[in-house]
Design a protein around this motif. Structure first.
Motif, mmCIF file in Angstrom:
data_model
loop_
_atom_site.group_PDB
_atom_site.id
_atom_site.type_symbol
_atom_site.label_atom_id
_atom_site.label_comp_id
_atom_site.label_asym_id
_atom_site.label_seq_id
_atom_site.Cartn_x
_atom_site.Cartn_y
_atom_site.Cartn_z
ATOM 1 N N ALA A 103 27.366 58.700 34.105
ATOM 2 C CA ALA A 103 26.833 57.360 34.370
ATOM 3 C C ALA A 103 25.315 57.340 34.205
ATOM 4 N N ILE A 104 24.635 58.387 34.676
ATOM 5 C CA ILE A 104 23.187 58.475 34.498
ATOM 6 C C ILE A 104 22.859 58.538 33.013
ATOM 7 N N LYS A 105 23.607 59.340 32.284
ATOM 8 C CA LYS A 105 23.384 59.476 30.837
ATOM 9 C C LYS A 105 23.621 58.140 30.126
ATOM 10 N N ARG A 106 24.662 57.412 30.506
ATOM 11 C CA ARG A 106 24.937 56.111 29.873
ATOM 12 C C ARG A 106 23.824 55.109 30.173
ATOM 13 N N ALA A 107 23.315 55.102 31.399
ATOM 14 C CA ALA A 107 22.212 54.187 31.739
ATOM 15 C C ALA A 107 20.973 54.522 30.918
ATOM 16 N N GLN A 108 20.667 55.811 30.768
ATOM 17 C CA GLN A 108 19.515 56.224 29.972
ATOM 18 C C GLN A 108 19.711 55.857 28.507
ATOM 19 N N TYR A 109 20.908 56.064 27.987
ATOM 20 C CA TYR A 109 21.199 55.729 26.592
ATOM 21 C C TYR A 109 21.045 54.225 26.365
ATOM 22 N N ARG A 110 21.529 53.432 27.307
ATOM 23 C CA ARG A 110 21.391 51.970 27.211
ATOM 24 C C ARG A 110 19.919 51.571 27.195
ATOM 25 N N ASN A 111 19.129 52.188 28.073
ATOM 26 C CA ASN A 111 17.693 51.923 28.125
ATOM 27 C C ASN A 111 17.035 52.303 26.801
ATOM 28 N N HIS A 112 17.362 53.483 26.294
ATOM 29 C CA HIS A 112 16.754 53.971 25.052
ATOM 30 C C HIS A 112 17.054 53.027 23.882
ATOM 31 N N ARG A 113 18.299 52.638 23.750
ATOM 32 C CA ARG A 113 18.682 51.731 22.653
ATOM 33 C C ARG A 113 18.002 50.366 22.785
ATOM 34 N N ALA A 114 17.949 49.845 23.994
ATOM 35 C CA ALA A 114 17.322 48.534 24.204
ATOM 36 C C ALA A 114 15.827 48.593 23.908
ATOM 37 N N MET A 115 15.162 49.649 24.361
ATOM 38 C CA MET A 115 13.725 49.787 24.101
ATOM 39 C C MET A 115 13.457 49.987 22.611
ATOM 40 N N ASP A 116 14.249 50.827 21.958
ATOM 41 C CA ASP A 116 14.075 51.021 20.514
ATOM 42 C C ASP A 116 14.192 49.695 19.764
ATOM 43 N N ALA A 117 15.212 48.930 20.093
ATOM 44 C CA ALA A 117 15.426 47.645 19.417
ATOM 45 C C ALA A 117 14.277 46.676 19.696
ATOM 46 N N ALA A 118 13.792 46.659 20.924
ATOM 47 C CA ALA A 118 12.721 45.727 21.286
ATOM 48 C C ALA A 118 11.381 46.127 20.670
ATOM 49 N N LEU A 119 11.143 47.428 20.499
ATOM 50 C CA LEU A 119 9.887 47.901 19.930
ATOM 51 C C LEU A 119 9.868 47.850 18.402
ATOM 52 N N ARG A 120 11.033 47.833 17.794
ATOM 53 C CA ARG A 120 11.125 47.860 16.322
ATOM 54 C C ARG A 120 10.254 46.804 15.642
ATOM 55 N N PRO A 121 10.209 45.559 16.128
ATOM 56 C CA PRO A 121 9.384 44.542 15.444
ATOM 57 C C PRO A 121 7.886 44.864 15.409
ATOM 58 N N ILE A 122 7.408 45.720 16.331
ATOM 59 C CA ILE A 122 5.982 46.073 16.272
ATOM 60 C C ILE A 122 5.765 47.386 15.517
ATOM 61 N N GLY A 123 6.833 47.916 14.946
ATOM 62 C CA GLY A 123 6.712 49.069 14.063
ATOM 63 C C GLY A 123 6.663 50.426 14.726
#
Length: 138
Positions: free
Chosen positions: A11-31
């Protein structure tokens, strides 16, 4: 009934993975990626630090951080200057400082969404529990 520690770890790993994917997607537009933004955060916290110290701070190998730092340098976000011996010291450029700041603004929204299911008391409790869990980690 005993807590299923394997399920808890997952569960900890899934929460971290969710955070990582969401942050990557949100940061992508700024390169930049989450890994790059994390490196910028570490450099801002530890100006003129060595690549090894920054690798440790960002949970990477020295080689992986070196490759990442070269990319950040090529993008104009950091400078790498000679220190003592073979040591390279890292600093943010104005471009890196700007990317870091925009990343902070993006992180606020992403983290608000991530922790939305928890009320403030649950968030405080989670922070306390995670702090206790990591207290003896070196």
């Amino acid at each position: 009934m005993t807590t299923d520690l394997e399920a808890l770890g997952q569960a900890i790993k899934r929460a971290q993975y969710r955070n990582h994917r969401a942050m990557d997607a949100a940061l992508r537009p700024i390169g930049i990626s989450l890994v790059q933004w994390d490196a910028l955060r570490a450099i801002a916290r530890m100006p003129h630090a060595s690549g090894h110290d920054l690798a440790v701070a960002t949970f990477q190998s020295d080689q992986a951080f070196g490759t990442l730092a070269a990319r950040l340098s090529d993008a104009g976000h950091i400078t790498r200057t000679a220190g003592r011996g073979r040591r390279l010291e890292h600093s943010l450029t104005p471009s890196g400082e700007a990317a870091l700041q925009v990343g902070h603004e993006i992180a606020v929204d992403v983290l608000e969404d991530l922790f939305a299911p928890l009320d403030e008391a649950d968030r405080r409790n989670l922070a306390t529990v995670l702090t206790a869990l990591l207290a003896d980690v070196h």
